[in-house]
Design a protein around this motif. Structure first.
Motif, mmCIF file in Angstrom:
data_model
loop_
_atom_site.group_PDB
_atom_site.id
_atom_site.type_symbol
_atom_site.label_atom_id
_atom_site.label_comp_id
_atom_site.label_asym_id
_atom_site.label_seq_id
_atom_site.Cartn_x
_atom_site.Cartn_y
_atom_site.Cartn_z
ATOM 1 N N TYR A 158 31.965 39.011 47.692
ATOM 2 C CA TYR A 158 31.380 40.225 47.102
ATOM 3 C C TYR A 158 31.505 40.245 45.583
ATOM 4 O O TYR A 158 30.577 40.642 44.884
ATOM 5 C CB TYR A 158 32.071 41.466 47.682
ATOM 6 N N ASP A 159 32.672 39.844 45.066
ATOM 7 C CA ASP A 159 32.942 39.950 43.631
ATOM 8 C C ASP A 159 32.431 38.739 42.871
ATOM 9 O O ASP A 159 32.168 37.685 43.447
ATOM 10 C CB ASP A 159 34.451 40.058 43.394
ATOM 11 N N SER A 160 32.350 38.914 41.571
ATOM 12 C CA SER A 160 31.894 37.835 40.703
ATOM 13 C C SER A 160 32.689 37.878 39.396
ATOM 14 O O SER A 160 33.064 38.955 38.912
ATOM 15 C CB SER A 160 30.398 38.019 40.449
ATOM 16 N N TYR A 187 33.736 40.461 34.481
ATOM 17 C CA TYR A 187 33.864 40.558 35.932
ATOM 18 C C TYR A 187 32.967 41.651 36.486
ATOM 19 O O TYR A 187 32.563 42.561 35.776
ATOM 20 C CB TYR A 187 35.317 40.773 36.373
ATOM 21 N N ASP A 188 32.662 41.512 37.750
ATOM 22 C CA ASP A 188 31.849 42.494 38.472
ATOM 23 C C ASP A 188 32.427 42.535 39.879
ATOM 24 O O ASP A 188 32.099 41.702 40.714
ATOM 25 C CB ASP A 188 30.390 42.028 38.476
ATOM 26 N N VAL A 189 33.358 43.453 40.085
ATOM 27 C CA VAL A 189 34.081 43.493 41.362
ATOM 28 C C VAL A 189 33.974 44.879 41.986
ATOM 29 O O VAL A 189 33.607 45.850 41.321
ATOM 30 C CB VAL A 189 35.579 43.126 41.176
ATOM 31 N N ALA A 190 34.307 44.967 43.261
ATOM 32 C CA ALA A 190 34.276 46.250 43.959
ATOM 33 C C ALA A 190 35.262 47.218 43.296
ATOM 34 O O ALA A 190 36.289 46.799 42.739
ATOM 35 C CB ALA A 190 34.642 46.044 45.426
ATOM 36 N N ARG A 237 39.023 47.015 43.315
ATOM 37 C CA ARG A 237 39.694 45.889 42.658
ATOM 38 C C ARG A 237 39.530 45.906 41.133
ATOM 39 O O ARG A 237 40.045 45.047 40.427
ATOM 40 C CB ARG A 237 39.172 44.570 43.226
ATOM 41 N N THR A 238 38.800 46.904 40.634
ATOM 42 C CA THR A 238 38.531 46.982 39.193
ATOM 43 C C THR A 238 39.817 47.054 38.378
ATOM 44 O O THR A 238 39.980 46.348 37.379
ATOM 45 C CB THR A 238 37.680 48.231 38.882
ATOM 46 N N SER A 291 33.797 45.827 31.478
ATOM 47 C CA SER A 291 34.382 44.681 32.174
ATOM 48 C C SER A 291 34.238 43.400 31.356
ATOM 49 O O SER A 291 34.205 42.311 31.902
ATOM 50 C CB SER A 291 33.696 44.514 33.522
ATOM 51 N N MET A 325 40.133 38.611 43.824
ATOM 52 C CA MET A 325 38.730 38.772 44.214
ATOM 53 C C MET A 325 38.450 38.546 45.689
ATOM 54 O O MET A 325 39.138 37.778 46.349
ATOM 55 C CB MET A 325 37.869 37.760 43.429
#
Lengths: 87, 87
Positions: free
Chosen positions: A57-59, A7-10, A13-14, A31, A53
């Motif tokens: 923005y997130d992935s 994941y790659d989130v703000a 939200r990590t 992640s 998510m």
């Protein structure tokens, strides 16, 4: 099936994504998670991830493979402990 | 063979690792890359990565699979462009 999830989130939200992924998979690095998971569990993971998510923005990437024995993993450098997340 | 590579390195080495991985693989998300690669190229990538890395701090994970057609990738949320790295 065998799954690798990344994941790659703000930042805000990590922690939620980390906790979610750890419920279903094994933590590998930052992640990155991997593990054996049933199709129904994978659907749950995906649905819960989408709840957390912000899709603008997130992935969240999920690689799946039906044959775990064909996947090899090699780690170079430091073997991180999952507690590093909280340092 | 089919490869997924994920690095986690100190900020000052991120750019070097990004450039290195992009020479051999396709950028997917942040520090995640994938692609078809020959065994000799994979050895080169590993050797060059070890030259860049501080193995007491950095980490580089390579998942390999001989059968690319068995690997599926699904991306949830934003499809990032590699130029996002430089924003």
């Amino acid at each position: 099936m065998y799954v690798i999830a990344v994941y790659d989130v703000a930042t805000e939200r990590t922690n939620k994504m980390l906790k979610l992924c750890r419920r279903y998979l094994h933590w590998v690095q930052n992640s990155v998670f991997e593990g054996e998971i049933r199709a129904v569990e994978l659907s749950e993971l995906e649905a819960e991830a989408l709840d957390i998510m912000d899709p603008t923005y997130d992935s969240f990437i999920i690689f799946t493979n039906t044959h775990v024995h064909r996947v090899n993993r090699r780690i170079f450098g430091r073997q991180r402990a999952s507690t590093d997340q909280f340092l």
